[in-house]
Design an enzyme around this catalytic site. Structure first.
Site, PDB file in Angstrom:
ATOM      1  N   HIS A 165       1.004   2.510 -14.922  1.00  0.00           N
ATOM      2  CA  HIS A 165       2.153   1.685 -14.513  1.00  0.00           C
ATOM      3  C   HIS A 165       2.033   0.260 -15.053  1.00  0.00           C
ATOM      4  O   HIS A 165       2.407  -0.709 -14.394  1.00  0.00           O
ATOM      5  CB  HIS A 165       2.280   1.631 -12.987  1.00  0.00           C
ATOM      6  CG  HIS A 165       2.578   2.952 -12.349  1.00  0.00           C
ATOM      7  ND1 HIS A 165       3.848   3.364 -12.030  1.00  0.00           N
ATOM      8  CD2 HIS A 165       1.763   3.970 -11.967  1.00  0.00           C
ATOM      9  CE1 HIS A 165       3.808   4.564 -11.470  1.00  0.00           C
ATOM     10  NE2 HIS A 165       2.555   4.964 -11.421  1.00  0.00           N
ATOM     11  N   ASN A 218       7.515   6.738  -6.429  1.00  0.00           N
ATOM     12  CA  ASN A 218       8.018   7.029  -7.774  1.00  0.00           C
ATOM     13  C   ASN A 218       9.486   7.415  -7.705  1.00  0.00           C
ATOM     14  O   ASN A 218      10.025   7.594  -6.611  1.00  0.00           O
ATOM     15  CB  ASN A 218       7.233   8.191  -8.392  1.00  0.00           C
ATOM     16  CG  ASN A 218       5.878   7.760  -8.950  1.00  0.00           C
ATOM     17  OD1 ASN A 218       5.659   6.580  -9.243  1.00  0.00           O
ATOM     18  ND2 ASN A 218       4.972   8.703  -9.098  1.00  0.00           N
ATOM     19  N   HIS A 268      -0.345  -1.344  -2.626  1.00  0.00           N
ATOM     20  CA  HIS A 268      -1.382  -0.451  -2.109  1.00  0.00           C
ATOM     21  C   HIS A 268      -0.770   0.445  -1.030  1.00  0.00           C
ATOM     22  O   HIS A 268      -0.288  -0.072  -0.015  1.00  0.00           O
ATOM     23  CB  HIS A 268      -2.508  -1.309  -1.507  1.00  0.00           C
ATOM     24  CG  HIS A 268      -3.706  -0.526  -1.079  1.00  0.00           C
ATOM     25  ND1 HIS A 268      -3.741   0.846  -1.043  1.00  0.00           N
ATOM     26  CD2 HIS A 268      -4.926  -0.932  -0.671  1.00  0.00           C
ATOM     27  CE1 HIS A 268      -4.925   1.247  -0.628  1.00  0.00           C
ATOM     28  NE2 HIS A 268      -5.666   0.183  -0.390  1.00  0.00           N
TER      29      HIS A 268
END
Ligand code: HDD
Length: 700
Positions: free
Chosen positions: A82, A155, A346
């Site tokens: 990413h 995603n 995170h």
């Protein structure tokens, strides 16, 4: 289009607490003298200190040394995956209280706006790679809640390639540019990726998603987002429910065509980044609704697959997506590096009321993200970087480390202590005063390395996805497999994908791909999945939303085109919320109107539709210009709506396109509305799919 002035509407119109927090760290040089990092004013920023005008440079020159040293260390490691991303600030608001399901503070009060920072990304390519490659897109949201940071790191696809985090490095090594020669950039069309996925059947479902139109989105603003894993909601009474998160773009979801995506990667590698930036800049704020699929604890085994398996989705037809709030991206970042590059997401950043499940992919992620930030951001204090700072105070006894900013005052850096009256203290669970408590899941088991039997079916949901696609989408999927596998050099890998993966979820797809690759027709797969109950919600064609808001329309004209027509076309399109841009052979004004770009500067692949305006002279110029003909032919081939006013149809004739074709409207100069009506309807459908057989015969 040149970027207009910066838009800070959010900070004016909402109480954007994060924007105010960031203000503490913003540096504005207006009216300031140039200074060194030590604060000394600089009198000469052009010349090194030398011994004589033509003599050697002197080591003494602290100004030059400081400047070059800092420059030498400007880069930080890019993200392992990413790496390429674009981001924006915004706010999130629930529509109604979610107290029944979760105690998370930011999901309680419809009157409260929670600041967010959202970073969209591709996965495979490096930081400077192209936006429109075939790839999964990251969709990571940082909520600056009153209880601390909550990160939803998802995603644009609801499933993943592998079931266990221990396989992530293998998967990433396989998909990344190959180790021998660092090729290809931003593409999965190479041997190691297909070798890995052909040997790992659990990847079949997600690979199918990446071969679908979902992997080439039209824009970041119109992608769906998914939390992928099953998480937990826990309410104030301690009642737990399982939850899947969805982001739904208010404007609907759309994709590029593969030919467009490839061309855009060369003509504008920043296509998605630019689109996001410009939309926010002109006040077309991207909006995404948050949806949740909530599953009662007692129902968790009712699906025939395991909710802990990240290669599975929960069809909306089984568990509806409840829309609970809206996120609006309303401010572009001030500084790419400080914000977008340094933001640290995170999945383990959760707040009370949201908790993890035992999904083995999620569990591994909980380790990986902090670990990667330590090397990427240079130590354990990355939470102090302005974009990562929570709005609630991070008070504890952690101390020191590289780049520490906080000056912790006082004697105590341990707990329990008596020297500071035991502060800072834990919260009191009995008083329910906001401390995080993990959901008390009953647990018993043998320490063992196994994959649960309930994770064993790798093909039924691939079949479900494929069978839920429209014919157009199925065609695209077959072409994508043919393209990608056509780039694989080892024949045994190509054959393995067809015979051991595709044949197990769709015989017809396997046969089409085999034919395209010159392989023998495959037999029935050994683990062939049968007919599934389709999930219409999975088809992108069912995700379009009527209207042409924010659509980019090329208004094609040349010197001698009809200025009045240009003005009325632009006004009519703007009235529908679209963005018309005047495109001409040169930037010379046409009847007093300045073109926004040239035909070669902004090719048709950057637009959603084309209007050719009238005026004999202008139409003639365009009709004699190869670039203008190519512009229209390409738009036709890419199934875009085209309208020609008055003499503008001369350009269509010059291209030898058929007189009548779906999605092409023509008419009198004087009747702009009549010509634009069908055009606007066609743009609203995104593509003129019914034209695709005819379009395939057009060279472009
Ligand atoms: Fe990951 C970055 C999403 C599995 C390890 N991941 C990263 C980003 C997104 C995701 C959106 C970029 C965040 C940003 O914009 O900065 N990752 C996912 C999803 C997964 C997933 C949806 C599966 C459901 N990831 C996954 C696994 C591991 C990682 C299984 C490791 C065991 N991911 C990382 C990482 C990255 C990362 C190496 C690279 C940069 C970063 O974390 O901050 O730690």
């Amino acid at each position: 289009m040149a970027s207009k002035s910066r838009n800070h509407a959010s900070s004016n119109s909402t109480d954007d607490a994060k924007s105010k927090d960031l203000e503490r760290s913003r540096a504005r040089p207006q009216g300031e003298a140039l200074r060194t990092n030590q604060g000394v004013k600089i009198a000469d920023n052009q010349n090194t200190l030398r011994a004589g005008a033509r003599g050697p440079s002197l080591l003494e020159d602290f100004i030059m040394r400081e400047k070059i040293t800092h420059f030498d260390h400007e880069r930080i490691p890019e993200r392992v995956v990413h790496a390429r991303g674009s981001a924006a600030h915004g706010v999130f608001q629930v529509y109604e209280s979610m107290a029944e399901y979760t105690k998370a503070a930011f999901l309680q009060d419809p009157g409260v706006q929670t600041p967010v920072y959202v970073r969209f990304s591709t996965v495979q390519g490096p930081r400077g790679s192209a936006d429109t490659v075939r790839d999964v897109r990251g969709f990571a949201t940082k909520f600056y809640t009153t209880e601390g940071i909550y990160d939803l790191v998802g995603n644009n696809m609801p499933v993943f390639f592998i079931q266990d985090a221990i396989k992530f490095p293998d998967f990433v090594h396989a998909v990344k540019p190959e180790a021998l020669n660092e090729m290809p950039t931003g593409a999965s069309a190479h041997d190691t990726f297909w070798d890995f996925v052909s040997l790992v059947p659990e990847s079949a479902h997600m690979v199918l998603w990446t071969m679908s139109d979902r992997a080439i989105p039209r824009s970041l603003r119109t992608m769906e987002g998914f939390g992928v894993h099953t998480f937990r909601f826990v309410n104030a009474k301690g009642v737990m429910r399982l939850v899947k998160f969805h982001w739904r773009p208010v404007l609907g979801s759309y994709s590029l065509l593969w030919d467009e995506a490839q061309k855009l990667a060369g003509k504008d590698p920043d296509f998605h980044r630019r689109d996001l930036w410009e939309a926010i800049d002109r006040g077309d704020f991207p909006e995404f609704e948050l949806g949740v699929q909530i599953i009662e604890e007692k129902d968790q085994d009712a699906f025939g697959f395991d909710l802990l398996d990240p290669t599975k989705l929960v069809p909306e037809e089984l568990v509806p997506v409840k829309i609970v709030g809206k996120m609006t991206l309303n401010r572009n970042p001030d500084n790419f590096f400080a914000e977008t590059e340094q933001v640290a997401f995170h999945p383990g950043h959760v707040v009370p009321g949201i908790d993890f499940t035992n999904d083995p992919l999620l569990q591994g992620r909980l380790f990986s993200y902090t670990d990667t930030q330590i090397s990427r951001l240079g130590g354990p204090n990355f939470h102090e970087i302005p974009i990562n700072r929570p709005l609630s105070p991070n008070v504890n006894n952690q101390r020191d480390g590289m780049h520490r900013q906080t000056i912790n005052v006082g004697q105590a850096s341990y707990e329990p202590n008596s020297v500071s009256d035991a502060w800072p203290r834990e919260t009191d669970p009995a008083a329910q005063d906001g401390g995080f408590e993990s959901y008390a899941e009953p647990m018993e088991g043998t320490k063992i390395r196994v994959r649960s039997e309930s994770f064993a079916d790798h093909f039924s949901q691939a079949a479900l996805f494929y069978q839920s696609m429209s014919d157009v989408e199925k065609e695209h999927i077959a072409l994508a497999y043919q393209f990608e596998l056509g780039k694989v050099t080892k024949p045994e890998i190509r054959a393995r994908v067809v015979n051991e993966i595709l044949a197990n979820f769709d015989a017809e797809l396997a046969a089409t791909v085999a034919e395209g690759l010159g392989l023998p027709k495959p037999g029935k797969g050994a683990r062939a999945a049968g007919k599934q109950k389709p999930s219409p919600a999975l088809s992108l064609l069912n995700r379009a939303v009527p209207g042409i808001k924010t659509r980019k329309i090329a208004v094609l004209a040349a010197a001698g085109s009809d200025g009045a027509a240009i003005r009325s076309v632009q006004a009519a399109l703007k009235a529908e919320g679209a963005t018309p841009l005047l495109i001409a052979p040169t930037l010379a004004p046409i009847d007093g109107i300045n073109p926004d770009a040239t035909i070669s500067g902004m090719p048709s692949i950057m637009f959603d539709g084309v209007v050719i305006v009238g005026g004999e002279q202008g139409a003639k110029t365009l009709a004699q210009l190869g670039d203008a003909c190519h512009f229209v032919l390409e738009a036709f081939r890419h199934l875009k709506a085209i309208a020609a006013l008055g003499a503008g149809k001369e350009l269509l004739s010059a291209t030898h396109l058929p007189d009548k074709a779906d999605g092409v409207s023509m008419g009198d100069d004087g009747n702009v509305d009549a010509v634009l009506k069908p055009f606007i309807e066609a743009v609203g459908q995104h593509r003129v799919w019914s034209r695709r057989q005819l379009a395939a015969t057009v060279p472009a």
